[in-house]
Motif scaffolding. Sequence first.
Motif, PDB file in Angstrom:
ATOM      1  N   PRO A 418     -29.061 -29.294  -9.077  1.00  0.00           N
ATOM      2  CA  PRO A 418     -30.321 -29.988  -8.725  1.00  0.00           C
ATOM      3  C   PRO A 418     -30.577 -29.989  -7.253  1.00  0.00           C
ATOM      4  N   MET A 419     -29.439 -29.652  -6.425  1.00  0.00           N
ATOM      5  CA  MET A 419     -30.171 -29.362  -5.147  1.00  0.00           C
ATOM      6  C   MET A 419     -30.219 -28.181  -4.566  1.00  0.00           C
ATOM      7  N   GLY A 420     -29.982 -27.387  -5.444  1.00  0.00           N
ATOM      8  CA  GLY A 420     -29.706 -25.802  -5.204  1.00  0.00           C
ATOM      9  C   GLY A 420     -28.029 -25.733  -5.279  1.00  0.00           C
ATOM     10  N   PHE A 421     -28.253 -24.339  -4.962  1.00  0.00           N
ATOM     11  CA  PHE A 421     -26.758 -24.240  -5.412  1.00  0.00           C
ATOM     12  C   PHE A 421     -26.296 -22.767  -3.926  1.00  0.00           C
ATOM     13  N   ASN A 422     -25.151 -22.722  -3.522  1.00  0.00           N
ATOM     14  CA  ASN A 422     -24.188 -21.724  -2.989  1.00  0.00           C
ATOM     15  C   ASN A 422     -22.880 -20.956  -3.247  1.00  0.00           C
ATOM     16  N   PRO A 423     -23.797 -19.870  -4.035  1.00  0.00           N
ATOM     17  CA  PRO A 423     -22.433 -19.559  -4.806  1.00  0.00           C
ATOM     18  C   PRO A 423     -21.325 -18.775  -3.934  1.00  0.00           C
ATOM     19  N   LEU A 424     -20.101 -19.066  -5.170  1.00  0.00           N
ATOM     20  CA  LEU A 424     -18.905 -18.637  -4.379  1.00  0.00           C
ATOM     21  C   LEU A 424     -18.192 -16.845  -5.213  1.00  0.00           C
ATOM     22  N   ILE A 425     -17.840 -16.256  -4.633  1.00  0.00           N
ATOM     23  CA  ILE A 425     -17.356 -15.195  -5.009  1.00  0.00           C
ATOM     24  C   ILE A 425     -16.495 -14.960  -4.657  1.00  0.00           C
ATOM     25  N   THR A 426     -15.368 -14.836  -5.505  1.00  0.00           N
ATOM     26  CA  THR A 426     -14.090 -14.946  -4.926  1.00  0.00           C
ATOM     27  C   THR A 426     -13.049 -13.281  -6.097  1.00  0.00           C
ATOM     28  N   SER A 427     -12.457 -13.303  -5.662  1.00  0.00           N
ATOM     29  CA  SER A 427     -11.824 -11.867  -5.540  1.00  0.00           C
ATOM     30  C   SER A 427     -10.260 -11.753  -5.627  1.00  0.00           C
ATOM     31  N   ASN A 428      -9.746 -11.252  -6.679  1.00  0.00           N
ATOM     32  CA  ASN A 428      -8.477 -11.448  -7.245  1.00  0.00           C
ATOM     33  C   ASN A 428      -8.238  -9.641  -7.240  1.00  0.00           C
ATOM     34  N   ILE A 429      -7.466  -9.780  -5.716  1.00  0.00           N
ATOM     35  CA  ILE A 429      -6.979  -8.449  -4.818  1.00  0.00           C
ATOM     36  C   ILE A 429      -5.403  -8.536  -5.387  1.00  0.00           C
ATOM     37  N   SER A 430      -4.909  -6.683  -5.284  1.00  0.00           N
ATOM     38  CA  SER A 430      -3.725  -6.355  -6.140  1.00  0.00           C
ATOM     39  C   SER A 430      -3.836  -4.727  -5.312  1.00  0.00           C
ATOM     40  N   ASP A 431      -2.246  -4.635  -4.828  1.00  0.00           N
ATOM     41  CA  ASP A 431      -1.744  -3.711  -4.048  1.00  0.00           C
ATOM     42  C   ASP A 431      -1.042  -3.483  -4.609  1.00  0.00           C
ATOM     43  N   LYS A 432      -0.525  -1.939  -5.063  1.00  0.00           N
ATOM     44  CA  LYS A 432       0.927  -2.032  -4.943  1.00  0.00           C
ATOM     45  C   LYS A 432       1.523  -0.695  -4.370  1.00  0.00           C
ATOM     46  N   SER A 433       2.265  -0.347  -4.001  1.00  0.00           N
ATOM     47  CA  SER A 433       2.822   1.740  -3.425  1.00  0.00           C
ATOM     48  C   SER A 433       4.644   1.678  -3.337  1.00  0.00           C
ATOM     49  N   LEU A 434       4.424   2.673  -3.998  1.00  0.00           N
ATOM     50  CA  LEU A 434       5.807   3.058  -3.487  1.00  0.00           C
ATOM     51  C   LEU A 434       6.104   4.559  -3.704  1.00  0.00           C
ATOM     52  N   THR A 435       6.861   4.390  -2.570  1.00  0.00           N
ATOM     53  CA  THR A 435       7.469   6.301  -2.398  1.00  0.00           C
ATOM     54  C   THR A 435       8.813   6.091  -2.264  1.00  0.00           C
ATOM     55  N   VAL A 436       9.121   7.266  -2.695  1.00  0.00           N
ATOM     56  CA  VAL A 436      10.921   7.812  -2.985  1.00  0.00           C
ATOM     57  C   VAL A 436      11.014   8.883  -2.564  1.00  0.00           C
ATOM     58  N   GLY A 437      11.948   9.438  -2.166  1.00  0.00           N
ATOM     59  CA  GLY A 437      12.038  11.489  -1.704  1.00  0.00           C
ATOM     60  C   GLY A 437      13.696  10.925  -1.003  1.00  0.00           C
ATOM     61  N   ALA A 438      14.142  12.045  -0.716  1.00  0.00           N
ATOM     62  CA  ALA A 438      15.647  12.640  -0.405  1.00  0.00           C
ATOM     63  C   ALA A 438      15.101  13.782   0.572  1.00  0.00           C
ATOM     64  N   ASN A 439      16.192  13.337   1.781  1.00  0.00           N
ATOM     65  CA  ASN A 439      15.612  14.687   2.982  1.00  0.00           C
ATOM     66  C   ASN A 439      17.310  14.506   3.076  1.00  0.00           C
ATOM     67  N   GLY A 440      17.478  15.737   4.217  1.00  0.00           N
ATOM     68  CA  GLY A 440      18.658  16.035   4.946  1.00  0.00           C
ATOM     69  C   GLY A 440      18.671  17.219   5.446  1.00  0.00           C
ATOM     70  N   VAL A 441      20.084  17.849   5.529  1.00  0.00           N
ATOM     71  CA  VAL A 441      19.440  19.695   6.348  1.00  0.00           C
ATOM     72  C   VAL A 441      20.486  20.662   5.398  1.00  0.00           C
ATOM     73  N   TYR A 442      19.406  21.512   5.653  1.00  0.00           N
ATOM     74  CA  TYR A 442      20.280  22.733   4.028  1.00  0.00           C
ATOM     75  C   TYR A 442      19.418  23.476   4.935  1.00  0.00           C
ATOM     76  N   SER A 443      20.776  24.824   5.271  1.00  0.00           N
ATOM     77  CA  SER A 443      20.811  25.909   5.084  1.00  0.00           C
ATOM     78  C   SER A 443      20.214  26.121   7.244  1.00  0.00           C
ATOM     79  N   GLY A 444      20.548  25.267   7.654  1.00  0.00           N
ATOM     80  CA  GLY A 444      20.497  24.491   9.108  1.00  0.00           C
ATOM     81  C   GLY A 444      18.259  24.509   8.687  1.00  0.00           C
ATOM     82  N   TRP A 445      17.834  23.799   7.953  1.00  0.00           N
ATOM     83  CA  TRP A 445      17.154  23.744   8.059  1.00  0.00           C
ATOM     84  C   TRP A 445      16.463  21.862   7.343  1.00  0.00           C
ATOM     85  N   ASN A 446      15.726  21.350   8.217  1.00  0.00           N
ATOM     86  CA  ASN A 446      15.676  20.074   7.908  1.00  0.00           C
ATOM     87  C   ASN A 446      14.661  20.050   6.368  1.00  0.00           C
ATOM     88  N   VAL A 447      14.702  19.544   5.438  1.00  0.00           N
ATOM     89  CA  VAL A 447      13.986  19.582   3.510  1.00  0.00           C
ATOM     90  C   VAL A 447      13.653  17.858   2.935  1.00  0.00           C
TER      91      VAL A 447
END
Length: 920
Positions: A418-447
Motif C-alpha cells: 500500500p505504501m510502495g516498496f523498495n525491492p531487495l536484490i540479493t545474491s548467492n555468490i560462490s568462488d572456487k579455485s584450486l592450483t596443483v603443481g610441481a617444480n624443481g631442478v632438472y638438468s640444471g633448469w628450474n621446471v
Amino acid sequence: MKIADFKNLSINESIAFLKETTPFNIEYLGNNYFVIYKINEQYKRISKKSKDSVNITIADVRELKKQISENKYLIKGIVLDQFNAPIQKANIIEKNTQNGIITNNDGTFDLYVSGNNPIEISHIGYNTQVIPPKKSFITVHLKSGVELDEVFVVGSRNNTRQKIDSPVSTDVIDIRQVKSKSEFIQVNQFIQNEIPSFNATKQSGSDGSDHIVPATYRGLGPDQTLVLINGKRRHQASLINLYGTRGRGNSGTDLNAIPASAIKRIEILKDGASAQYGSDAIAGVINIVLNDQSKETQINSTFGFHNASNNTNKDRQGIDGVTYKADVNYGAKINEEGFINLSAEFLSKGHTFRRGTDIRENYGDPATTSSSIFVNSEIPLSNGMKLYFNGGYNYKNTRAYAFTRPSDSERNVTEIYPMGFNPLITSNISDKSLTVGANGVYSGWNVDFSNTYGNNYFQYYIKKTLNASLLAASPKEFDAGGHSLIQNTTNIDVSKHFNKFLEGLNIAAGVEHRIENYRIFSGEEGSYEWYDINGDIVTDSTPTDLLPMHNGEIRPGGSQGFPGYSPLNEVDRTRTSVSLYFDGEIDFTKKWLLATAFRYENYSDFGSSINTKIAARYKVTPKTNLRFSFSTGFRAPSLAQIYYNLKFTNFIDNEAVESFLIANNNPLTEKFGIEQLKEEKAINYSLGINHVFNRNFKFSLDSYYIFIKDRIILSGNFDASELNSNVKNVQFFANGVNTSTIGLDFRFDWVKYFENSRLNIGFVGNLNKMAITKINNKNLDKETFFGSREQYFLLASAPKHKLILNAIYSLKNFSISSTLTRFSSLELIDWQIFKPLSLFNNSPQQRFDASVDYYQPKYTFDTHITYDLTNHVSLQAGVNNLFNTYPSEQARNTDSGGLWDAIQMGANGAFYYSKLLLKF
C-alpha cells in the motif's frame, strides 16, 4: 653408548667416553663446549652442546684456546634467503658490543662471541633476526623485509633478482604491517589504502556491482589489470559492470573473495606486462602471495560500526553498518622443508543507510555475509622436486536495495504494498579455485608444471518485490537466474640462471593453455515474463485491451528491482587460447641490466596477438637506480562482453525505462551499426628512479604513459522503437574509444630509531590524467554512441590524484598510527543532460553546466592504537575517517538515486572498530 648421548655427561665422563670410542688424544678446552682429538694430523672440534663435529686446523686450535681463555668461543654459520641462496655482506653483530663481521660471498661467517651474548643478523631488504649462540654451526634464513622495500617480486622470472634491482617498478604490501596500522576488512581496502593509483569504489543502486566491488588501477578498467595467486593466473568474476559504475562495461576479479588471513603479501607490478603474462596485463599485475608460515596459529576478531548521524531521517541516525569479522590462520610443518597453511574467515556486515531521495529511499551500502576457507601447501618430493597446491572456497550472500517503487505507480500493486516498496536484490555468490603443481631442478633448469582451476558463480534472488503484471496474484520473491565463469589454465615454465655469462644471464620460456566457459542461466518464469490480465503470457497476438494498465500506463512484467534472465538470454559458450612466451634478463655489467620478453597468444574465437617488452635498469650509484620500459599489450574481449544480454529497467532522469542490452554476436547489433568485438591494443612506457639515502630514508618516482586503442565500452542508449517491443532503449558493447593516460607515482619512506622506540613516516601519491583521444562512432551519432555522460563516467575512473601521508610511532609494546588521505576533485554528468532545453532558456551550455556534478577535494583522517598485552595477545582500536567527512552533496539527478554518486572516498562516514589479536 652413542656419541649423541655424551652431552648429558660431565666433562670428565665425556673425555673418558671419547677416549673409549677413539684411539686419539682428547683435550678439554674449557667453557664446557669443546673437545679436540687428533686424526692423521687433522683435528676435529666437537660441541658438547650441539653434538656437531667439524674439521679444523692446528691454527684453529690455537686461536680457539686463546679465545676461550678470554671467555669467548667461535660461532660458525651461513645466512640464506627464502630461496636458499646465500646472502652476501649480511651484518653479524654480537649484541651489546661493537664486535661484528659481514658474511662472505657464499653467505658463511665465523665470529667469536662472549658466553651469554646473542648475535644479531641483518641485511637491507630482510627482517633482522636475533639468535642465541647455542650451536657451533648455525643456518639462518632471513625473510624478505617489506619494510626495507627489497623483496623478490612479480615481474621477473629471475629468482635471484631483488626488488631494488628490478628493471620495472613494483610495490609490495605486507598484510601484517597493514593490519597493524589500520582495520580495513577486505582485500580491496588493504590495497586502496596503500597504493594511491588503486581505487575500489563501492557502488550503490548498480545491481550486481553492489555485490562485487569493481576495482581500477591507474584509471584503467577492472579487467585491464591481471591478478595472480602465487604467480598463477586468477579467474575473473562472471559479473559484468553496468550503469554508472566505475569499470562500466568490464568484468574484474573479485579480490574480496580471498580471505586477508590467507595472504602474506601483495606484489604490484606497476608496468604493462602482456608480453610476460598475457591478456589483461595492460595496466599491470597484482600478485597475491599466500601465507606460508608453519609455526603458529593466529586468530583475529574485529567488531565495528559506522556513524550514521548524517542521515536526515531520525530513525536512521546513530550507528549502522555493524560489522563483525573473525579469522584464523594455522600453519604446520610437513617434514623439515614442507608446510601446510590453512585460513578461515567469517564476515558479517550490515546495511548502511545514507541520505536518499524520493526515488531511492534506501541509499547506502549492501549488507554482506561471507565465509571463506583457503589452503596453501608445499610438500618436498625426491631429487629436489616439490609438490605444491593452493586454493579455496568463498561463499557470499549480499543484500542491496534497488530504486523505490512509489505507491501510485504502474510498477506497484497497492494490494501488496500500500505504501510502495523498495525491492531487495540479493545474491548467492560462490568462488572456487584450486592450483596443483610441481617444480624443481632438472638438468640444471628450474621446471614448473601447474594447473589452475577457477569458478565464479553468481545467482540473483529478488525479494520484497513483485511482478506488477500479475497484479495481486504476484509472489514477493523470485529466483532471477544468474551467470557463471569457469577458467582452467595449464602452464609449463622453465628458467635458468647463468652466473658466468657476463655479470649474469637469466632466461625463461613457457607454454600456457587456457579454457574458459561462460554461462547465463534463466530464473523462474515469473521473474522475467509479462502477463495479461488473465494471467497468460503476453505474445505478439495478445490484444492490447488485455494488457494490465494503471493510470494509463502499461504494467511491466518481470520482477521489480532486477528482471530475471529468460531462456532467450541463456548462454553457454567456451573458448580456448594457447600462448608461448620467452623472456630474458642480461646483466651486461654490475650497473646495467637489460630485460626482454616476447609472447604469442592465439584465441579460438578472435585470432592471435604478438606482444613484446624491453626494460632496462642502470645503477647510477650503488644506491640509485634508473628504470625504463617499453611494452605492447592487449586484452581479449571477455566472453561476457561478447555474449552478455539482458532486458532490464533503467532509471533515466528518475523515470523507469525498459532497456535491452543486446549481445555483440546478435544480428541486431550489426543492424544498429556496431561491429564485432576485437582485442584492445596498448602501448606502455615507464621511466623511474629510486634512491636509498641510508637505512633511514629512501624514495622512488615512477612516471608512465599508457595508450589503449579500441577500448571496449558500454554504449549509450539507442532508440529501440524499430524493434516493435515494450523496450525503449538498446545498448551494446563496442570497441568504442581510444584513450591515453599519463601519470606519476611517488613514494617517500623515512624511519627514525630511538633508544626504545621508532618513528616511521611514509608519503605516497599518484598524479594521473586520462584523455579520450578518439571516439570510434564512425557513422553513428556520437552523443548517442558514447556521449558526454558516458565520457565523464569513463574519466571518473581515473581520479586526478590521491595522496596518503602515514605516520607510525612504536614504543615497546605500544604503537599509534595515523593516516591523512587527500582525494582529488571529480566531475560527473547527471541525468539533467537529457532534459528539454526549454528548461534551461534553450541554452545547451546552461543545461550542460546544470548537469555537471562537482565533487570537491576532500581529506579523511584515520587513527589506530595497538597495545601488546603479552607476546601472544594484542588489542587494537581505531577510527577510519575520524572527522566523519562526506563527499560534496548533489541533487536528486545522480545515477545512484542518492545525493552522491559512487566515488572513491565513499559516502559512509566514520567507522569505529576494536580488534583482538591472538597468536600461539
